[in-house]
Motif scaffolding. Structure first.
Motif, PDB file in Angstrom:
ATOM      1  N   GLY A  37     -22.469   9.116 -38.825  1.00  0.00           N
ATOM      2  CA  GLY A  37     -22.880   9.490 -37.478  1.00  0.00           C
ATOM      3  C   GLY A  37     -21.794   9.189 -36.465  1.00  0.00           C
ATOM      4  O   GLY A  37     -21.287   8.058 -36.394  1.00  0.00           O
ATOM      5  N   VAL A  38     -21.447  10.184 -35.690  1.00  0.00           N
ATOM      6  CA  VAL A  38     -20.431  10.016 -34.648  1.00  0.00           C
ATOM      7  C   VAL A  38     -20.780  10.924 -33.479  1.00  0.00           C
ATOM      8  O   VAL A  38     -21.268  12.032 -33.666  1.00  0.00           O
ATOM      9  CB  VAL A  38     -19.019  10.318 -35.205  1.00  0.00           C
ATOM     10  N   GLY A  39     -20.531  10.424 -32.281  1.00  0.00           N
ATOM     11  CA  GLY A  39     -20.807  11.215 -31.088  1.00  0.00           C
ATOM     12  C   GLY A  39     -21.585  10.424 -30.061  1.00  0.00           C
ATOM     13  O   GLY A  39     -22.784  10.196 -30.228  1.00  0.00           O
ATOM     14  N   GLY A  40     -20.900   9.950 -29.022  1.00  0.00           N
ATOM     15  CA  GLY A  40     -21.582   9.277 -27.922  1.00  0.00           C
ATOM     16  C   GLY A  40     -22.063   7.878 -28.224  1.00  0.00           C
ATOM     17  O   GLY A  40     -23.061   7.428 -27.656  1.00  0.00           O
ATOM     18  N   ILE A  41     -21.365   7.141 -29.065  1.00  0.00           N
ATOM     19  CA  ILE A  41     -21.738   5.748 -29.332  1.00  0.00           C
ATOM     20  C   ILE A  41     -20.983   4.855 -28.350  1.00  0.00           C
ATOM     21  O   ILE A  41     -19.789   4.603 -28.515  1.00  0.00           O
ATOM     22  CB  ILE A  41     -21.433   5.349 -30.786  1.00  0.00           C
ATOM     23  N   HIS A  42     -21.686   4.403 -27.319  1.00  0.00           N
ATOM     24  CA  HIS A  42     -21.086   3.566 -26.280  1.00  0.00           C
ATOM     25  C   HIS A  42     -21.700   2.170 -26.245  1.00  0.00           C
ATOM     26  O   HIS A  42     -21.329   1.355 -25.403  1.00  0.00           O
ATOM     27  CB  HIS A  42     -21.248   4.231 -24.910  1.00  0.00           C
ATOM     28  N   SER A  43     -22.641   1.908 -27.133  1.00  0.00           N
ATOM     29  CA  SER A  43     -23.301   0.601 -27.162  1.00  0.00           C
ATOM     30  C   SER A  43     -23.813   0.330 -28.571  1.00  0.00           C
ATOM     31  O   SER A  43     -23.883   1.235 -29.416  1.00  0.00           O
ATOM     32  CB  SER A  43     -24.480   0.571 -26.184  1.00  0.00           C
ATOM     33  N   ALA A  44     -24.194  -0.915 -28.808  1.00  0.00           N
ATOM     34  CA  ALA A  44     -24.785  -1.264 -30.097  1.00  0.00           C
ATOM     35  C   ALA A  44     -26.087  -0.502 -30.317  1.00  0.00           C
ATOM     36  O   ALA A  44     -26.390  -0.079 -31.432  1.00  0.00           O
ATOM     37  CB  ALA A  44     -25.036  -2.773 -30.155  1.00  0.00           C
ATOM     38  N   GLU A  45     -26.834  -0.286 -29.237  1.00  0.00           N
ATOM     39  CA  GLU A  45     -28.087   0.450 -29.347  1.00  0.00           C
ATOM     40  C   GLU A  45     -27.847   1.898 -29.759  1.00  0.00           C
ATOM     41  O   GLU A  45     -28.622   2.482 -30.524  1.00  0.00           O
ATOM     42  CB  GLU A  45     -28.847   0.389 -28.020  1.00  0.00           C
ATOM     43  N   GLY A  95     -30.815   8.302 -39.643  1.00  0.00           N
ATOM     44  CA  GLY A  95     -30.473   8.692 -41.011  1.00  0.00           C
ATOM     45  C   GLY A  95     -29.022   8.550 -41.388  1.00  0.00           C
ATOM     46  O   GLY A  95     -28.643   8.864 -42.520  1.00  0.00           O
ATOM     47  N   ALA A  96     -28.172   8.072 -40.462  1.00  0.00           N
ATOM     48  CA  ALA A  96     -26.761   7.873 -40.798  1.00  0.00           C
ATOM     49  C   ALA A  96     -26.600   6.637 -41.677  1.00  0.00           C
ATOM     50  O   ALA A  96     -27.295   5.634 -41.507  1.00  0.00           O
ATOM     51  CB  ALA A  96     -25.923   7.729 -39.531  1.00  0.00           C
ATOM     52  N   ALA A  97     -25.658   6.725 -42.605  1.00  0.00           N
ATOM     53  CA  ALA A  97     -25.331   5.570 -43.451  1.00  0.00           C
ATOM     54  C   ALA A  97     -24.210   4.741 -42.839  1.00  0.00           C
ATOM     55  O   ALA A  97     -24.131   3.523 -43.056  1.00  0.00           O
ATOM     56  CB  ALA A  97     -24.922   6.043 -44.845  1.00  0.00           C
ATOM     57  N   LEU A  98     -23.341   5.402 -42.088  1.00  0.00           N
ATOM     58  CA  LEU A  98     -22.196   4.785 -41.425  1.00  0.00           C
ATOM     59  C   LEU A  98     -22.065   5.411 -40.046  1.00  0.00           C
ATOM     60  O   LEU A  98     -22.631   6.474 -39.787  1.00  0.00           O
ATOM     61  CB  LEU A  98     -20.904   5.022 -42.217  1.00  0.00           C
ATOM     62  N   VAL A  99     -21.296   4.758 -39.168  1.00  0.00           N
ATOM     63  CA  VAL A  99     -21.022   5.333 -37.850  1.00  0.00           C
ATOM     64  C   VAL A  99     -19.531   5.279 -37.567  1.00  0.00           C
ATOM     65  O   VAL A  99     -18.797   4.492 -38.181  1.00  0.00           O
ATOM     66  CB  VAL A  99     -21.791   4.604 -36.723  1.00  0.00           C
ATOM     67  N   GLN A 100     -19.096   6.123 -36.637  1.00  0.00           N
ATOM     68  CA  GLN A 100     -17.704   6.134 -36.202  1.00  0.00           C
ATOM     69  C   GLN A 100     -17.630   6.150 -34.673  1.00  0.00           C
ATOM     70  O   GLN A 100     -18.499   6.728 -34.000  1.00  0.00           O
ATOM     71  CB  GLN A 100     -16.967   7.369 -36.739  1.00  0.00           C
ATOM     72  N   LEU A 101     -16.569   5.551 -34.160  1.00  0.00           N
ATOM     73  CA  LEU A 101     -16.323   5.484 -32.722  1.00  0.00           C
ATOM     74  C   LEU A 101     -15.027   6.194 -32.379  1.00  0.00           C
ATOM     75  O   LEU A 101     -14.101   6.242 -33.172  1.00  0.00           O
ATOM     76  CB  LEU A 101     -16.194   4.027 -32.257  1.00  0.00           C
ATOM     77  N   TYR A 102     -14.962   6.713 -31.167  1.00  0.00           N
ATOM     78  CA  TYR A 102     -13.705   7.134 -30.566  1.00  0.00           C
ATOM     79  C   TYR A 102     -13.825   7.036 -29.046  1.00  0.00           C
ATOM     80  O   TYR A 102     -13.342   6.083 -28.433  1.00  0.00           O
ATOM     81  CB  TYR A 102     -13.300   8.543 -31.001  1.00  0.00           C
ATOM     82  N   THR A 103     -14.534   7.983 -28.416  1.00  0.00           N
ATOM     83  CA  THR A 103     -14.595   7.985 -26.959  1.00  0.00           C
ATOM     84  C   THR A 103     -15.285   6.735 -26.421  1.00  0.00           C
ATOM     85  O   THR A 103     -14.843   6.147 -25.421  1.00  0.00           O
ATOM     86  CB  THR A 103     -15.319   9.254 -26.461  1.00  0.00           C
ATOM     87  N   GLY A 104     -16.344   6.293 -27.080  1.00  0.00           N
ATOM     88  CA  GLY A 104     -16.997   5.054 -26.662  1.00  0.00           C
ATOM     89  C   GLY A 104     -16.055   3.864 -26.748  1.00  0.00           C
ATOM     90  O   GLY A 104     -16.105   2.949 -25.916  1.00  0.00           O
ATOM     91  N   PHE A 105     -15.190   3.868 -27.738  1.00  0.00           N
ATOM     92  CA  PHE A 105     -14.177   2.825 -27.893  1.00  0.00           C
ATOM     93  C   PHE A 105     -13.205   2.840 -26.717  1.00  0.00           C
ATOM     94  O   PHE A 105     -12.788   1.787 -26.224  1.00  0.00           O
ATOM     95  CB  PHE A 105     -13.447   3.063 -29.226  1.00  0.00           C
ATOM     96  N   ILE A 106     -12.859   4.041 -26.233  1.00  0.00           N
ATOM     97  CA  ILE A 106     -11.952   4.173 -25.089  1.00  0.00           C
ATOM     98  C   ILE A 106     -12.605   3.608 -23.824  1.00  0.00           C
ATOM     99  O   ILE A 106     -11.971   2.893 -23.045  1.00  0.00           O
ATOM    100  CB  ILE A 106     -11.570   5.648 -24.862  1.00  0.00           C
ATOM    101  N   TYR A 107     -13.867   3.930 -23.613  1.00  0.00           N
ATOM    102  CA  TYR A 107     -14.547   3.504 -22.392  1.00  0.00           C
ATOM    103  C   TYR A 107     -15.006   2.045 -22.434  1.00  0.00           C
ATOM    104  O   TYR A 107     -15.001   1.363 -21.411  1.00  0.00           O
ATOM    105  CB  TYR A 107     -15.747   4.418 -22.108  1.00  0.00           C
ATOM    106  N   GLU A 108     -15.418   1.567 -23.600  1.00  0.00           N
ATOM    107  CA  GLU A 108     -16.005   0.230 -23.700  1.00  0.00           C
ATOM    108  C   GLU A 108     -15.033  -0.824 -24.205  1.00  0.00           C
ATOM    109  O   GLU A 108     -15.286  -2.025 -24.039  1.00  0.00           O
ATOM    110  CB  GLU A 108     -17.237   0.262 -24.613  1.00  0.00           C
TER     111      GLU A 108
END
Length: 342
Positions: A297-305, A314-327
């Motif tokens: 799952g990736v897309g708009g992850i800006h917090s732990a929630e 249903g995701a087994a794993l997650v990925q960050l990019y833009t949330g990592f830039i902002y947070e």
């Protein structure tokens, strides 16, 4: 600490800021003990975070999405910030400069980015060479995100994917077939059922080297209809690939707050506006397939929630990019603690 330097970084144009941060991190990590220090600040190790997905053992389920480290230049440095896996690329067979600048834009009011980079990279052989020289991966999982050159017609696209697949086979742990970027003309046409099956089946036929195979994943756009998502489920099942990454950037501009000038920029939108749709796609795929294959799952992850919502959908794993830039890098640790301890 990131809150102190963020205003300075955001005073630079986004692409310059990216290379300033990445280059500075690389220089810092050359100092004795620097990576250990970063891991003590930003890393979070806990047995509860360990995952086994498509036959690979991940020390934690939080990855760096493709696009940040296109040329495999910062793998060790990003691992020191606590990521459990790093996805390099998108790489293409031949080097290409990408689209004209400016090609990366911040939408601060929306906590988003618009990019039309155009698969700018130094070519797959350069990335493969760098990965082959990594001294100690310490259990880090590395993915290779592969695409086609802009000049390659879609009719010959499969050859580009095969070239990248062969070049990276010995130096990555899994592959991602990128046919969903909106920034290479005609690329998304390869998401149609027949051309996509041709590419994936061809790669699967090559996916055996002296008894070793690599998981192959498909990265899809958030703009697909439910009917198209149904096709994706069918394609994954028919071709036998390992799973799906949901999602890439969107061409939608619905509900944005930032200035009309920025909203009108062409390219793929990432960040907070994608949070809801990416989660919807994950949930739809997981439900439709009866959890028949892993989803990253990736897309708009800006917090732990946000990360937990992807996992619960249903995701087994997650990925960050833009949330990592902002947070900032502390986001990785916050997600890890939330997953482990609630």
């Amino acid at each position: 600490m990131y809150k102190l330097v963020k205003p300075l970084l955001f005073s630079l144009d986004p692409e310059s800021a990216h290379y300033t941060v990445a280059g500075g991190l690389r220089s810092f990590c050359k100092l004795w003990g620097s990576k250990r220090l970063l891991k003590s600040i930003y890393g979070f190790d806990d047995p509860k975070l360990e995952r086994e997905v498509f036959g690979l053992k991940f020390k934690n389920p939080i990855g760096l999405a493709a696009g940040f480290d296109k040329n495999a230049e910062y793998v060790g440095e990003m691992a020191a910030l606590g990521f459990g896996f790093i996805e390099i690329g998108t790489v293409t067979p031949r080097p290409q400069p990408g689209n004209d600048k400016p090609r990366l834009f911040r939408l601060r009011a929306d906590e988003a980015l618009i990019n039309r980079m155009g698969f700018n990279n130094q070519g797959v052989d350069v990335a493969a060479s760098r990965l082959s020289r990594l001294k100690d991966r310490q259990g880090l999982i590395i993915g290779g995100n592969i695409g086609k050159n802009k000049a390659t017609p879609n009719a010959d696209a499969v050859d580009d994917y095969v070239t990248c697949f062969d070049a990276l086979f010995d130096v990555v742990d899994y592959f991602v077939v990128n046919v969903s970027s909106p920034n290479t003309p005609g690329l998304r046409d390869l998401q149609e059922k027949e051309p996509l099956k041709h590419i994936l089946n061809t790669l699967q036929l090559r996916n055996d080297k002296q008894g070793v195979s690599r998981p192959i994943l498909l990265k899809i756009a958030p703009d697909l209809t439910n009917s198209q998502l149904d096709d994706i489920v069918e394609i994954v099942q028919e071709t036998g690939i390992a799973g799906v990454i949901a999602t890439n950037t969107t061409i939608s501009r619905e509900g944005l707050k930032d200035s009309r000038h920025l909203i009108s920029q062409t390219g793929g939108l990432s960040g907070a506006p994608l949070t809801k749709r990416a989660t919807e796609v994950i949930r739809y795929l997981a439900t439709k397939s009866d959890h028949g294959f892993p989803i990253i799952g990736v897309g708009g992850i800006h917090s732990a929630e946000d990360a937990l919502a992807k996992l619960e959908a249903g995701a087994a794993l997650v990925q960050l990019y833009t949330g990592f830039i902002y947070e900032g890098p502390g986001l990785v640790r916050r997600i890890g603690r939330k997953i482990a301890h609630g």
